[in-house]
Design a protein around this motif. Structure first.
Motif, PDB file in Angstrom:
ATOM      1  N   TRP A  72       0.628  -1.403  -0.170  1.00 43.04           N
ATOM      2  CA  TRP A  72      -0.057  -0.139  -0.029  1.00 43.04           C
ATOM      3  C   TRP A  72       0.811   1.194   0.037  1.00 43.04           C
ATOM      4  CZ3 TRP A  72      -5.316  -0.225  -0.165  1.00 43.04           C
ATOM      5  CH2 TRP A  72      -5.977  -1.364   0.123  1.00 43.04           C
ATOM      6  N   ALA A  73       0.375   2.317  -0.614  1.00 42.63           N
ATOM      7  CA  ALA A  73       1.263   3.501  -0.526  1.00 42.63           C
ATOM      8  C   ALA A  73       0.155   4.694  -0.210  1.00 42.63           C
ATOM      9  CB  ALA A  73       1.624   4.048  -2.064  1.00 42.63           C
ATOM     10  N   SER A  74       0.506   5.555   0.698  1.00 42.08           N
ATOM     11  CA  SER A  74      -0.422   6.783   0.650  1.00 42.08           C
ATOM     12  C   SER A  74       0.358   7.941   0.023  1.00 42.08           C
ATOM     13  CB  SER A  74      -0.469   7.194   2.353  1.00 42.08           C
ATOM     14  OG  SER A  74       0.965   7.450   2.963  1.00 42.08           O
ATOM     15  N   ILE A  75      -0.491   8.847  -0.640  1.00 45.59           N
ATOM     16  CA  ILE A  75      -0.099   9.799  -1.806  1.00 45.59           C
ATOM     17  C   ILE A  75      -0.594  11.010  -1.099  1.00 45.59           C
ATOM     18  CG2 ILE A  75      -0.034  10.250  -4.046  1.00 45.59           C
ATOM     19  CD1 ILE A  75      -0.680   7.158  -4.389  1.00 45.59           C
ATOM     20  N   LEU A  76       0.107  12.147  -0.893  1.00 43.41           N
ATOM     21  CA  LEU A  76      -0.198  13.290  -0.375  1.00 43.41           C
ATOM     22  C   LEU A  76      -0.448  14.335  -1.468  1.00 43.41           C
ATOM     23  CD1 LEU A  76       2.106  13.343   2.610  1.00 43.41           C
ATOM     24  CD2 LEU A  76      -0.167  12.879   2.780  1.00 43.41           C
ATOM     25  N   LEU A  77      -1.621  15.030  -1.337  1.00 42.93           N
ATOM     26  CA  LEU A  77      -1.741  16.056  -2.234  1.00 42.93           C
ATOM     27  C   LEU A  77      -2.284  17.197  -1.478  1.00 42.93           C
ATOM     28  CD1 LEU A  77      -4.635  14.081  -4.438  1.00 42.93           C
ATOM     29  CD2 LEU A  77      -2.150  14.434  -4.980  1.00 42.93           C
ATOM     30  N   ASN A 124     -11.461  -5.794  -0.730  1.00 40.29           N
ATOM     31  CA  ASN A 124     -10.871  -5.752  -2.087  1.00 40.29           C
ATOM     32  C   ASN A 124     -10.725  -4.015  -2.716  1.00 40.29           C
ATOM     33  OD1 ASN A 124     -10.285  -8.381  -2.576  1.00 40.29           O
ATOM     34  ND2 ASN A 124     -11.690  -8.482  -4.272  1.00 40.29           N
ATOM     35  N   ILE A 125     -10.515  -3.403  -1.792  1.00 33.67           N
ATOM     36  CA  ILE A 125     -10.437  -2.032  -2.019  1.00 33.67           C
ATOM     37  C   ILE A 125      -8.890  -1.695  -2.911  1.00 33.67           C
ATOM     38  CG2 ILE A 125      -9.847   0.355  -0.850  1.00 33.67           C
ATOM     39  CD1 ILE A 125     -11.826  -0.456   0.933  1.00 33.67           C
ATOM     40  N   ASP A 126      -9.289  -0.906  -3.940  1.00 27.82           N
ATOM     41  CA  ASP A 126      -8.005  -0.603  -4.635  1.00 27.82           C
ATOM     42  C   ASP A 126      -7.505   0.789  -4.244  1.00 27.82           C
ATOM     43  OD1 ASP A 126      -7.535  -2.658  -6.321  1.00 27.82           O
ATOM     44  OD2 ASP A 126      -8.112  -1.639  -8.050  1.00 27.82           O
ATOM     45  N   ALA A 171      -3.678   3.997  -1.660  1.00 28.28           N
ATOM     46  CA  ALA A 171      -4.029   3.116  -2.699  1.00 28.28           C
ATOM     47  C   ALA A 171      -3.026   1.866  -2.602  1.00 28.28           C
ATOM     48  CB  ALA A 171      -3.637   3.562  -3.987  1.00 28.28           C
ATOM     49  N   ARG A 172      -3.625   0.708  -3.489  1.00 29.33           N
ATOM     50  CA  ARG A 172      -2.720  -0.291  -3.556  1.00 29.33           C
ATOM     51  C   ARG A 172      -1.750  -0.178  -4.557  1.00 29.33           C
ATOM     52  NH1 ARG A 172      -5.014  -5.520  -1.952  1.00 29.33           N
ATOM     53  NH2 ARG A 172      -7.082  -4.921  -1.703  1.00 29.33           N
ATOM     54  N   TYR A 198       2.534  11.508  -8.449  1.00 36.10           N
ATOM     55  CA  TYR A 198       2.911  11.892  -7.102  1.00 36.10           C
ATOM     56  C   TYR A 198       3.810  10.654  -6.351  1.00 36.10           C
ATOM     57  CZ  TYR A 198       0.070  16.119  -6.755  1.00 36.10           C
ATOM     58  OH  TYR A 198      -0.394  17.401  -6.973  1.00 36.10           O
ATOM     59  N   LEU A 199       3.103   9.266  -6.781  1.00 37.53           N
ATOM     60  CA  LEU A 199       3.766   8.250  -6.099  1.00 37.53           C
ATOM     61  C   LEU A 199       5.113   8.273  -6.257  1.00 37.53           C
ATOM     62  CD1 LEU A 199       3.193   5.752  -4.033  1.00 37.53           C
ATOM     63  CD2 LEU A 199       2.850   4.400  -6.234  1.00 37.53           C
ATOM     64  N   ARG A 200       5.467   8.294  -7.842  1.00 34.49           N
ATOM     65  CA  ARG A 200       6.835   8.324  -7.931  1.00 34.49           C
ATOM     66  C   ARG A 200       7.797   9.251  -7.322  1.00 34.49           C
ATOM     67  NH1 ARG A 200       5.384   7.948 -13.156  1.00 34.49           N
ATOM     68  NH2 ARG A 200       5.678  10.037 -13.460  1.00 34.49           N
ATOM     69  N   ASN A 201       7.316  10.382  -7.212  1.00 39.37           N
ATOM     70  CA  ASN A 201       8.182  11.447  -6.703  1.00 39.37           C
ATOM     71  C   ASN A 201       8.360  11.282  -5.058  1.00 39.37           C
ATOM     72  OD1 ASN A 201       8.788  14.294  -8.374  1.00 39.37           O
ATOM     73  ND2 ASN A 201       7.235  12.972  -9.392  1.00 39.37           N
ATOM     74  N   GLN A 202       7.010  10.939  -4.419  1.00 39.49           N
ATOM     75  CA  GLN A 202       7.072  10.654  -2.896  1.00 39.49           C
ATOM     76  C   GLN A 202       7.875   9.583  -2.548  1.00 39.49           C
ATOM     77  OE1 GLN A 202       3.064  11.329  -1.477  1.00 39.49           O
ATOM     78  NE2 GLN A 202       3.129  13.324  -2.428  1.00 39.49           N
ATOM     79  N   ASP A 203       7.901   8.526  -3.432  1.00 39.82           N
ATOM     80  CA  ASP A 203       8.723   7.147  -3.178  1.00 39.82           C
ATOM     81  C   ASP A 203      10.278   7.771  -3.039  1.00 39.82           C
ATOM     82  OD1 ASP A 203       6.675   5.493  -2.472  1.00 39.82           O
ATOM     83  OD2 ASP A 203       6.851   4.492  -4.396  1.00 39.82           O
ATOM     84  N   ALA A 204      10.569   8.613  -4.193  1.00 41.33           N
ATOM     85  CA  ALA A 204      12.001   9.127  -4.200  1.00 41.33           C
ATOM     86  C   ALA A 204      12.140  10.369  -3.379  1.00 41.33           C
ATOM     87  CB  ALA A 204      12.142   9.280  -5.741  1.00 41.33           C
ATOM     88  N   HIS A 205      11.416  10.545  -2.131  1.00 40.82           N
ATOM     89  CA  HIS A 205      11.403  11.469  -1.116  1.00 40.82           C
ATOM     90  C   HIS A 205      11.400  12.904  -1.937  1.00 40.82           C
ATOM     91  CE1 HIS A 205      12.431   8.214   1.555  1.00 40.82           C
ATOM     92  NE2 HIS A 205      13.491   7.978   0.398  1.00 40.82           N
TER      93      HIS A 205
END
Ligand SMILES: *Cc1c(COP(=O)(O)O)cnc(C)c1O
Length: 366
Positions: free
Chosen positions: A57-62, A184-186, A207-208, A229-236
């Protein structure tokens, strides 16, 4: 001493002193490691609220209000060939359909009366006759009426048809139970300024990871594309400027939530507050809109007593330090709403019950 005004509207909420003071933290550039640490801490704590493993799972901040998170979720998760079935039983369900239509996402609505529970037989009929659908989108706590939509049975139905769930959890995340894996939440969309007790300005999608990897190849939006966002946030990092002071507040609010016993303790606290409100109003002859078993712990609706319209009720309570909330559209003439969210003390609850008696009793008890 001036008593602070207590917000009983469904967000923004009354802040704790700690969350308010957190916003005075140091000025920060969003390209510095201090920001990255702040952001990563919030992302981890958001997953911890529901014990979700970071591997899946990932949380994505906006930066935006809750609707931004819902729009980001719908537009980033439903693929180009996808079709979404929207279960509507209030303003926020209808907003999901509106979002899908604006982005020309194939969408079928199942509209219900605002006071009705989702009709599983109707949903099943549409899933089997008009399918295949890739997603069902639904509001968890429909703030329009205070109804907590029962997701267990709906999730079972979705599983049988191989359809994934997208959840508007804006007014439930942080308090109500969400079985993200079992249902089964996406993805689920939520905000900082409701059950998490922080300030408006930051919203998020949990999100999954797999669902986002299989998402939309050509993003429908520049600003609301979750994969970016996910790509950027995973890369800090972050693709765009975030609301730093709001992040400070959310970080402090999540620490506070954990220290106070987490989601379950918060739900328990909300239930105790709501039980007092319901009891006081029942004694005054004011009927709840929905039975307790169908209501959230976050917000309940109540019928306006005959002879008392919303404005004098609102104004009488405001003069005594409490902000309540009106019904929407057709319900505006019929109901009022009270939320239990925010930093509210037992003394505030005593004052609220006394204020309700003072304002309402003259109308219902001669
Ligand atoms: C508050 C809320 C929203 C989002 O409202 P914003 O004003 O954009 O924050 C969405 N869905 C539900 C169920 C809500 O209660």
């Amino acid at each position: 001493m001036t008593l602070r005004t207590i917000l009983l509207n469904p967000g923004p909420v009354t802040l704790s002193p700690r969350v308010r003071e957190a916003m005075l933290g140091p000025d920060l550039c969003h390209r510095e490691p201090e920001f990255a640490a702040l952001q990563t801490g919030i992302r981890e704590r958001l997953l911890a609220v529901y014990d979700l493993p970071a591997s899946e799972w990932a949380s994505i901040l906006l930066t935006g209000s809750g609707t931004a998170a819902v729009e980001a979720m719908i537009t980033s998760l439903v693929p180009n060939h996808g079709r979404v079935l929207v279960v509507e039983n209030g303003v926020y369900g209808e907003r999901i359909s509106n979002i899908a239509r604006r982005h020309q996402i194939a969408c079928t609505q199942i509209a219900h009366d605002w006071l009705s529970a989702p009709d599983l037989a109707r949903i099943e009929a549409v899933l089997s006759a008009d399918g295949p659908f890739t997603h069902v989108a639904v509001v968890h706590h429909e703030t329009t009426s205070g109804r907590l939509n029962a997701l267990g049975p709906l999730a079972e139905l979705c599983k049988r048809f191989g359809v994934r769930l997208l959840l508007d959890a804006v007014s439930s995340f942080g308090a109500e139970e969400i079985e993200a894996e079992a249902w089964n939440i996406d993805a689920m969309a939520a905000t900082a300024n409701k059950c998490l007790h922080a300030v408006p300005g930051t919203c998020f999608v949990v999100a999954r990871r797999e669902a986002l990897a299989n998402g939309v190849p050509v993003p429908r939006s520049v600003y609301l594309d979750l994969a970016t966002y996910l790509r950027n946030q995973d890369a800090h990092g972050t693709p765009f400027t975030q609301s730093i002071q709001t992040f400070y507040a959310l970080s402090a609010a999540l620490e506070e939530l954990a220290e106070q016993g987490g989601r379950e303790a918060r739900a328990e606290q909300y239930r105790a507050r709501m039980a007092r409100v319901r009891q006081t109003l029942l004694e005054l002859g004011v009927r709840p809109l929905l039975p307790e078993g169908q209501s959230s712990c976050v917000l309940n609706g109540f019928h306006l007593p005959s002879g008392l319209s919303y404005d004098p009720l609102h104004d009488g309570l405001k003069a005594r330090g409490f902000i309540i909330y009106a019904g929407q559209s057709a319900l505006a003439q019929q109901i009022f709403r009270i939320s239990t969210m925010g930093d509210i003390s037992p003394a505030d609850m005593d004052r609220l019950c006394a204020a309700l008696r003072e304002v309402i009793a003259p109308y219902t008890q001669g």
